[in-house]
Write a protein that holds these residues in place. Structure first.
Motif, PDB file in Angstrom:
ATOM      1  N   ALA A   1      20.022 -73.769  20.636  1.00  0.00           N
ATOM      2  CA  ALA A   1      21.121 -73.665  19.667  1.00  0.00           C
ATOM      3  C   ALA A   1      20.606 -73.870  18.241  1.00  0.00           C
ATOM      4  O   ALA A   1      21.094 -73.225  17.310  1.00  0.00           O
ATOM      5  CB  ALA A   1      22.206 -74.684  19.999  1.00  0.00           C
ATOM      6  N   ARG A   2      19.614 -74.743  18.077  1.00  0.00           N
ATOM      7  CA  ARG A   2      19.032 -74.949  16.745  1.00  0.00           C
ATOM      8  C   ARG A   2      18.327 -73.684  16.268  1.00  0.00           C
ATOM      9  O   ARG A   2      18.459 -73.294  15.117  1.00  0.00           O
ATOM     10  CB  ARG A   2      18.046 -76.115  16.774  1.00  0.00           C
ATOM     11  CG  ARG A   2      17.322 -76.274  15.454  1.00  0.00           C
ATOM     12  CD  ARG A   2      16.380 -77.434  15.442  1.00  0.00           C
ATOM     13  NE  ARG A   2      15.476 -77.385  16.578  1.00  0.00           N
ATOM     14  CZ  ARG A   2      14.593 -78.320  16.839  1.00  0.00           C
ATOM     15  NH1 ARG A   2      14.502 -79.376  16.082  1.00  0.00           N
ATOM     16  NH2 ARG A   2      13.802 -78.222  17.880  1.00  0.00           N
ATOM     17  N   TRP A   3      17.587 -73.034  17.151  1.00  0.00           N
ATOM     18  CA  TRP A   3      16.926 -71.782  16.784  1.00  0.00           C
ATOM     19  C   TRP A   3      17.952 -70.721  16.392  1.00  0.00           C
ATOM     20  O   TRP A   3      17.762 -69.973  15.443  1.00  0.00           O
ATOM     21  CB  TRP A   3      16.072 -71.274  17.940  1.00  0.00           C
ATOM     22  CG  TRP A   3      14.713 -71.869  17.940  1.00  0.00           C
ATOM     23  CD1 TRP A   3      14.339 -73.046  18.517  1.00  0.00           C
ATOM     24  CD2 TRP A   3      13.558 -71.343  17.332  1.00  0.00           C
ATOM     25  NE1 TRP A   3      13.017 -73.288  18.307  1.00  0.00           N
ATOM     26  CE2 TRP A   3      12.502 -72.246  17.580  1.00  0.00           C
ATOM     27  CE3 TRP A   3      13.291 -70.195  16.601  1.00  0.00           C
ATOM     28  CZ2 TRP A   3      11.224 -72.034  17.123  1.00  0.00           C
ATOM     29  CZ3 TRP A   3      12.011 -69.986  16.149  1.00  0.00           C
ATOM     30  CH2 TRP A   3      10.987 -70.901  16.408  1.00  0.00           C
ATOM     31  N   TYR A   4      19.035 -70.661  17.157  1.00  0.00           N
ATOM     32  CA  TYR A   4      20.069 -69.668  16.856  1.00  0.00           C
ATOM     33  C   TYR A   4      20.764 -69.991  15.535  1.00  0.00           C
ATOM     34  O   TYR A   4      21.043 -69.103  14.738  1.00  0.00           O
ATOM     35  CB  TYR A   4      21.082 -69.624  18.001  1.00  0.00           C
ATOM     36  CG  TYR A   4      22.166 -68.618  17.787  1.00  0.00           C
ATOM     37  CD1 TYR A   4      21.909 -67.262  17.911  1.00  0.00           C
ATOM     38  CD2 TYR A   4      23.444 -69.017  17.445  1.00  0.00           C
ATOM     39  CE1 TYR A   4      22.895 -66.330  17.709  1.00  0.00           C
ATOM     40  CE2 TYR A   4      24.451 -68.098  17.232  1.00  0.00           C
ATOM     41  CZ  TYR A   4      24.172 -66.744  17.373  1.00  0.00           C
ATOM     42  OH  TYR A   4      25.152 -65.837  17.160  1.00  0.00           O
ATOM     43  N   ALA A   5      21.059 -71.271  15.293  1.00  0.00           N
ATOM     44  CA  ALA A   5      21.761 -71.666  14.060  1.00  0.00           C
ATOM     45  C   ALA A   5      20.890 -71.476  12.828  1.00  0.00           C
ATOM     46  O   ALA A   5      21.392 -71.145  11.751  1.00  0.00           O
ATOM     47  CB  ALA A   5      22.206 -73.123  14.156  1.00  0.00           C
ATOM     48  N   ALA A   6      19.575 -71.680  12.970  1.00  0.00           N
ATOM     49  CA  ALA A   6      18.678 -71.523  11.828  1.00  0.00           C
ATOM     50  C   ALA A   6      18.389 -70.058  11.534  1.00  0.00           C
ATOM     51  O   ALA A   6      17.907 -69.727  10.457  1.00  0.00           O
ATOM     52  CB  ALA A   6      17.367 -72.266  12.076  1.00  0.00           C
ATOM     53  N   GLY A   7      18.664 -69.185  12.493  1.00  0.00           N
ATOM     54  CA  GLY A   7      18.424 -67.763  12.287  1.00  0.00           C
ATOM     55  C   GLY A   7      16.975 -67.371  12.397  1.00  0.00           C
ATOM     56  O   GLY A   7      16.587 -66.307  11.944  1.00  0.00           O
ATOM     57  N   SER A   8      16.149 -68.224  13.007  1.00  0.00           N
ATOM     58  CA  SER A   8      14.730 -67.928  13.150  1.00  0.00           C
ATOM     59  C   SER A   8      14.482 -67.239  14.485  1.00  0.00           C
ATOM     60  O   SER A   8      14.990 -67.697  15.509  1.00  0.00           O
ATOM     61  CB  SER A   8      13.901 -69.212  13.108  1.00  0.00           C
ATOM     62  OG  SER A   8      14.093 -69.858  11.878  1.00  0.00           O
TER      63      SER A   8
END
Length: 144
Positions: A94-101
Motif C-alpha cells: 500500500a505504501r508503494w501504491y500511495a507513493a506512486g513508485s
C-alpha cells in the motif's frame, strides 16, 4: 522511499480505531482475545515497519510476539503466523501504491513478504515450546 505523511496518519488512525472495536468484541466474546491480540500485533508491526530504516527491529518483534501468541493459544500455529505476519507486506504494498513508485526488480513490496517467514517461525516455535513444556510443573527444571 519516503512514506507519504497522509498514509502514515491513516495507518495510525486505523490502529486507534481498532482499540474500541476490539474492546467491544471482547466484551461479548472473551474467547476471541488471541485473534484480536494477534491482529493488533500484526497491524502495529505493519505501521512500525512503515517508518523503519532497517528490518532487524520489526523482524525480531514479529518473531518474538508471534511466539508468545502461539504459546498462549498453541492450536493451529499457522493462523497466528498469518494474522501477525501478513500486515507488513500489505502495508508495504500500500505504501508503494500511495507513493506512486513503480516496484523495482529485486526489491519493493515483495521483500516485505519475508516477514511471513519470521511470523511462521515464531508461531511454530511458540506452539512447540507449549507442547514440550506441557507435562512439567512450574518449579521443575529439566535435568534435575
Amino acid at each position: 522511499m519516503e512514506t507519504p505523511r497522509w498514509f502514515f496518519m491513516l495507518a495510525f488512525n486505523l490502529m486507534a480505531a481498532y482499540l474500541p472495536v476490539s474492546a467491544a468484541i471482547l466484551f461479548f466474546r472473551r474467547a476471541s482475545w488471541p485473534y484480536l491480540f494477534a491482529l493488533f500485533i500484526g497491524l502495529f508491526l505493519g505501521v512500525l515497519d512503515l517508518g523503519a530504516t532497517d528490518v532487524q527491529g520489526p523482524a525480531l518483534l514479529l518473531l518474538t510476539l508471534s511466539m508468545f501468541v502461539a504459546y498462549a493459544a498453541p492450536g493451529r500455529a499457522w493462523r497466528w503466523g498469518i494474522l501477525t505476519g501478513i500486515w507488513v507486506p500489505v502495508f508495504g504494498a500500500a505504501r508503494w501504491y500511495a507513493a506512486g513508485s513503480p516496484p523495482l526488480p529485486g526489491g519493493g513490496p515483495w521483500d516485505a513478504s519475508m516477514a511471513l517467514l519470521f511470523s511462521f517461525a515464531g508461531s511454530y516455535a511458540g506452539s512447540l515450546i507449549h507442547r514440550f513444556g506441557k507435562g512439567r510443573t512450574p518449579g521443575e527444571h529439566p535435568g534435575t
